[in-house]
Motif scaffolding. Structure first.
Motif, PDB file in Angstrom:
ATOM      1  N   MET A   1       0.822  -0.358   0.252  1.00 54.64           N
ATOM      2  CA  MET A   1       0.623   0.062   0.011  1.00 54.64           C
ATOM      3  C   MET A   1       0.882   0.916   0.232  1.00 54.64           C
ATOM      4  O   MET A   1       1.916   1.389   0.368  1.00 54.64           O
ATOM      5  N   THR A   2       0.498   2.212  -0.865  1.00 52.43           N
ATOM      6  CA  THR A   2       0.658   3.749  -0.657  1.00 52.43           C
ATOM      7  C   THR A   2       0.039   3.944  -0.060  1.00 52.43           C
ATOM      8  O   THR A   2      -0.881   5.019  -0.947  1.00 52.43           O
ATOM      9  N   ALA A   3       0.568   5.343   0.699  1.00 55.51           N
ATOM     10  CA  ALA A   3       0.060   6.319   1.025  1.00 55.51           C
ATOM     11  C   ALA A   3       0.590   7.363   0.106  1.00 55.51           C
ATOM     12  O   ALA A   3       1.490   7.825   0.158  1.00 55.51           O
ATOM     13  N   GLY A   4      -0.611   8.611  -0.545  1.00 59.68           N
ATOM     14  CA  GLY A   4      -0.172  10.075  -0.821  1.00 59.68           C
ATOM     15  C   GLY A   4       0.666  10.690  -0.577  1.00 59.68           C
ATOM     16  O   GLY A   4       0.459  10.987   1.149  1.00 59.68           O
ATOM     17  N   ILE A   5       0.630  12.114  -0.388  1.00 58.55           N
ATOM     18  CA  ILE A   5       2.068  12.206  -0.406  1.00 58.55           C
ATOM     19  C   ILE A   5       0.756  13.767   0.773  1.00 58.55           C
ATOM     20  O   ILE A   5       0.797  14.094  -0.357  1.00 58.55           O
ATOM     21  N   HIS A   6       0.777  14.170   1.584  1.00 59.07           N
ATOM     22  CA  HIS A   6       0.144  14.620   2.311  1.00 59.07           C
ATOM     23  C   HIS A   6       0.872  15.781   3.775  1.00 59.07           C
ATOM     24  O   HIS A   6       1.914  15.442   4.103  1.00 59.07           O
ATOM     25  N   TYR A   7       0.027  16.471   4.366  1.00 59.76           N
ATOM     26  CA  TYR A   7       0.572  16.996   5.616  1.00 59.76           C
ATOM     27  C   TYR A   7      -0.128  16.787   6.669  1.00 59.76           C
ATOM     28  O   TYR A   7      -1.689  17.314   6.146  1.00 59.76           O
ATOM     29  N   ASP A   8      -0.353  16.502   7.252  1.00 64.26           N
ATOM     30  CA  ASP A   8      -1.064  16.232   8.994  1.00 64.26           C
ATOM     31  C   ASP A   8      -1.036  18.054   9.126  1.00 64.26           C
ATOM     32  O   ASP A   8      -0.116  18.653  10.096  1.00 64.26           O
ATOM     33  N   SER A  10      -2.434  18.808  12.643  1.00 65.53           N
ATOM     34  CA  SER A  10      -2.217  18.268  13.377  1.00 65.53           C
ATOM     35  C   SER A  10      -1.503  17.777  14.040  1.00 65.53           C
ATOM     36  O   SER A  10      -0.003  16.546  13.112  1.00 65.53           O
ATOM     37  N   ASN A  11      -0.476  17.042  15.383  1.00 68.83           N
ATOM     38  CA  ASN A  11       0.713  16.113  15.410  1.00 68.83           C
ATOM     39  C   ASN A  11       0.254  15.019  15.472  1.00 68.83           C
ATOM     40  O   ASN A  11      -1.404  14.705  15.952  1.00 68.83           O
ATOM     41  N   GLY A  12       1.064  13.671  15.391  1.00 65.64           N
ATOM     42  CA  GLY A  12       0.666  12.604  15.011  1.00 65.64           C
ATOM     43  C   GLY A  12       1.401  11.710  15.129  1.00 65.64           C
ATOM     44  O   GLY A  12       2.551  12.268  16.609  1.00 65.64           O
ATOM     45  N   LEU A  13       1.433  10.450  15.881  1.00 64.21           N
ATOM     46  CA  LEU A  13       2.460   9.415  15.959  1.00 64.21           C
ATOM     47  C   LEU A  13       2.361   8.350  14.436  1.00 64.21           C
ATOM     48  O   LEU A  13       1.312   8.457  13.924  1.00 64.21           O
ATOM     49  N   LEU A  14       3.541   8.326  13.784  1.00 61.15           N
ATOM     50  CA  LEU A  14       4.116   7.156  13.494  1.00 61.15           C
ATOM     51  C   LEU A  14       4.251   5.672  13.902  1.00 61.15           C
ATOM     52  O   LEU A  14       5.177   5.924  14.131  1.00 61.15           O
ATOM     53  N   HIS A  15       3.885   4.723  13.700  1.00 66.96           N
ATOM     54  CA  HIS A  15       4.049   3.500  14.410  1.00 66.96           C
ATOM     55  C   HIS A  15       3.629   2.373  13.169  1.00 66.96           C
ATOM     56  O   HIS A  15       2.969   2.511  12.428  1.00 66.96           O
ATOM     57  N   GLN A  16       4.858   1.214  13.314  1.00 63.01           N
ATOM     58  CA  GLN A  16       3.982   0.040  12.607  1.00 63.01           C
ATOM     59  C   GLN A  16       4.019  -0.551  13.421  1.00 63.01           C
ATOM     60  O   GLN A  16       5.177  -1.554  14.168  1.00 63.01           O
ATOM     61  N   LEU A  17       3.363  -1.815  13.023  1.00 63.39           N
ATOM     62  CA  LEU A  17       3.105  -3.368  14.121  1.00 63.39           C
ATOM     63  C   LEU A  17       3.846  -3.903  13.586  1.00 63.39           C
ATOM     64  O   LEU A  17       4.015  -4.928  14.280  1.00 63.39           O
ATOM     65  N   ARG A  18       3.464  -4.482  12.665  1.00 60.98           N
ATOM     66  CA  ARG A  18       3.946  -5.606  12.401  1.00 60.98           C
ATOM     67  C   ARG A  18       4.477  -5.468  11.095  1.00 60.98           C
ATOM     68  O   ARG A  18       4.469  -4.351   9.344  1.00 60.98           O
ATOM     69  N   GLY A  19       5.835  -6.133  10.426  1.00 63.13           N
ATOM     70  CA  GLY A  19       5.882  -5.798   8.566  1.00 63.13           C
ATOM     71  C   GLY A  19       7.442  -4.866   8.766  1.00 63.13           C
ATOM     72  O   GLY A  19       8.015  -4.494   9.755  1.00 63.13           O
ATOM     73  N   LYS A  21       7.587   0.004   7.349  1.00 64.54           N
ATOM     74  CA  LYS A  21       7.313   0.657   6.130  1.00 64.54           C
ATOM     75  C   LYS A  21       8.621   1.670   5.972  1.00 64.54           C
ATOM     76  O   LYS A  21       8.815   1.479   6.421  1.00 64.54           O
ATOM     77  N   ARG A  22       8.169   2.409   4.503  1.00 66.43           N
ATOM     78  CA  ARG A  22       9.640   3.343   4.425  1.00 66.43           C
ATOM     79  C   ARG A  22       8.364   4.753   4.756  1.00 66.43           C
ATOM     80  O   ARG A  22       7.186   4.991   3.972  1.00 66.43           O
ATOM     81  N   CYS A  23       9.158   6.121   5.206  1.00 66.73           N
ATOM     82  CA  CYS A  23       8.667   7.115   5.186  1.00 66.73           C
ATOM     83  C   CYS A  23       9.946   8.206   4.242  1.00 66.73           C
ATOM     84  O   CYS A  23      10.664   8.220   4.949  1.00 66.73           O
ATOM     85  N   THR A  24       9.341   9.023   3.942  1.00 64.89           N
ATOM     86  CA  THR A  24      10.223  10.171   3.343  1.00 64.89           C
ATOM     87  C   THR A  24       9.294  11.369   4.203  1.00 64.89           C
ATOM     88  O   THR A  24       8.410  11.680   3.893  1.00 64.89           O
ATOM     89  N   LEU A  25       9.346  12.251   4.800  1.00 63.54           N
ATOM     90  CA  LEU A  25       9.832  13.274   4.890  1.00 63.54           C
ATOM     91  C   LEU A  25      10.557  14.760   4.223  1.00 63.54           C
ATOM     92  O   LEU A  25      11.119  14.594   3.853  1.00 63.54           O
TER      93      LEU A  25
END
Length: 66
Positions: A1-8, A10-19, A21-25
């Motif tokens: 799954m690929t999430a589109g480029i976006h701006y949140d 509000s403050n958030g938390l990024l976490h991965q439970l299994r597998g 994840k690649r994230c570009t900031l």
């Protein structure tokens, strides 16, 4: 799954439970270079750029941050 480029908005938390994840900031100062669109989705301002196949002719400023 690929999430589109976006701006949140509000403050958030990024976490991965299994597998994995690649994230570009990008720094907030570069938000204008990610071509914000009029689309809005659950607190996130979406980009007009397709991260899996960016049209670098139409979105030239993104090429410098790839």
């Amino acid at each position: 799954m690929t999430a589109g480029i976006h701006y949140d908005a509000s403050n958030g938390l990024l976490h991965q439970l299994r597998g994995s994840k690649r994230c570009t900031l990008w720094p907030p100062s570069q938000r204008h270079n990610l071509y914000p669109s009029d689309k809005y989705n659950h607190g996130a301002k979406l980009s007009a750029v397709d991260p899996s196949a960016p049209n670098l002719t139409a979105v030239r400023r993104v090429a410098t941050y790839r």
